[in-house]
Design a protein around this motif. Sequence first.
Motif, short mmCIF file in Angstrom:
data_model
loop_
_atom_site.label_atom_id
_atom_site.label_comp_id
_atom_site.label_asym_id
_atom_site.label_seq_id
_atom_site.Cartn_x
_atom_site.Cartn_y
_atom_site.Cartn_z
N SER A 15 0.68 -1.18 0.05
CA SER A 15 -0.15 -0.14 -0.07
C SER A 15 0.78 1.31 0.24
CB SER A 15 -1.06 0.09 0.91
OG SER A 15 -0.13 0.11 2.35
N ILE A 18 0.97 1.78 -3.69
CA ILE A 18 -0.36 2.12 -4.43
C ILE A 18 -0.90 3.51 -4.10
CG2 ILE A 18 -2.66 1.32 -4.14
CD1 ILE A 18 -1.91 -1.34 -3.88
N ILE A 19 -0.49 4.06 -2.86
CA ILE A 19 -0.95 5.41 -2.84
C ILE A 19 -0.41 6.52 -3.54
CG2 ILE A 19 -0.83 7.39 -0.85
CD1 ILE A 19 -1.54 4.78 1.32
N MET A 21 0.75 5.86 -6.50
CA MET A 21 0.34 5.45 -7.81
C MET A 21 -1.12 6.19 -7.88
SD MET A 21 1.32 1.61 -8.41
CE MET A 21 0.31 1.28 -9.74
N VAL A 22 -1.84 6.23 -6.92
CA VAL A 22 -3.03 7.14 -7.03
C VAL A 22 -2.84 8.50 -7.11
CG1 VAL A 22 -5.30 7.59 -5.85
CG2 VAL A 22 -4.33 5.27 -5.76
N ILE A 23 -2.09 8.88 -6.56
CA ILE A 23 -1.55 10.48 -6.66
C ILE A 23 -1.25 10.70 -8.19
CG2 ILE A 23 -0.01 12.10 -5.77
CD1 ILE A 23 -0.20 10.86 -3.03
N ALA A 25 -1.76 9.37 -10.92
CA ALA A 25 -2.89 9.14 -11.59
C ALA A 25 -3.92 10.28 -11.72
CB ALA A 25 -3.75 7.67 -11.39
N PHE A 26 -3.85 10.82 -10.39
CA PHE A 26 -4.84 11.84 -10.43
C PHE A 26 -4.08 13.28 -10.80
CE2 PHE A 26 -5.49 15.97 -8.00
CZ PHE A 26 -6.78 16.37 -8.31
N PHE A 55 4.98 6.17 -13.19
CA PHE A 55 3.58 5.70 -13.08
C PHE A 55 3.89 4.04 -13.17
CE2 PHE A 55 -0.43 3.76 -13.80
CZ PHE A 55 -1.08 4.05 -12.54
N ALA A 59 4.39 0.90 -10.81
CA ALA A 59 3.61 -0.06 -11.26
C ALA A 59 4.06 -1.48 -11.17
CB ALA A 59 2.62 0.00 -12.19
N THR A 62 5.87 -2.42 -7.87
CA THR A 62 4.81 -2.81 -7.13
C THR A 62 4.40 -4.26 -7.19
OG1 THR A 62 3.95 -0.58 -6.72
CG2 THR A 62 2.51 -2.42 -6.13
#
Length: 69
Positions: A15, A18-19, A21-23, A25-26, A55, A59, A62
């Motif tokens: 995680s 993953i966090i 990666m979300v940022i 992607a945003f 990114f 990925a 990860t």
Amino acid sequence: MADSVFDRETLLDISVNIIPMVIIAFFVFLFLLTSPYPPDFLIQVTALMLHVIPFVGLALLTYVAAHYI
């Protein structure tokens, strides 16, 4: 049947990747909606690749980390 790579314990371990990666992607989504740069194709592609390449690398990292955990 083989267990999935992404079980509960593994998801908790990865995680931390993953966090971000979300940022990222945003920010890619935000960049695609509104570009802060003038409409120059080279500048837009360069700025987008500065988000997409990390990114993809994160990925891949990860997934490899989840596989070995």
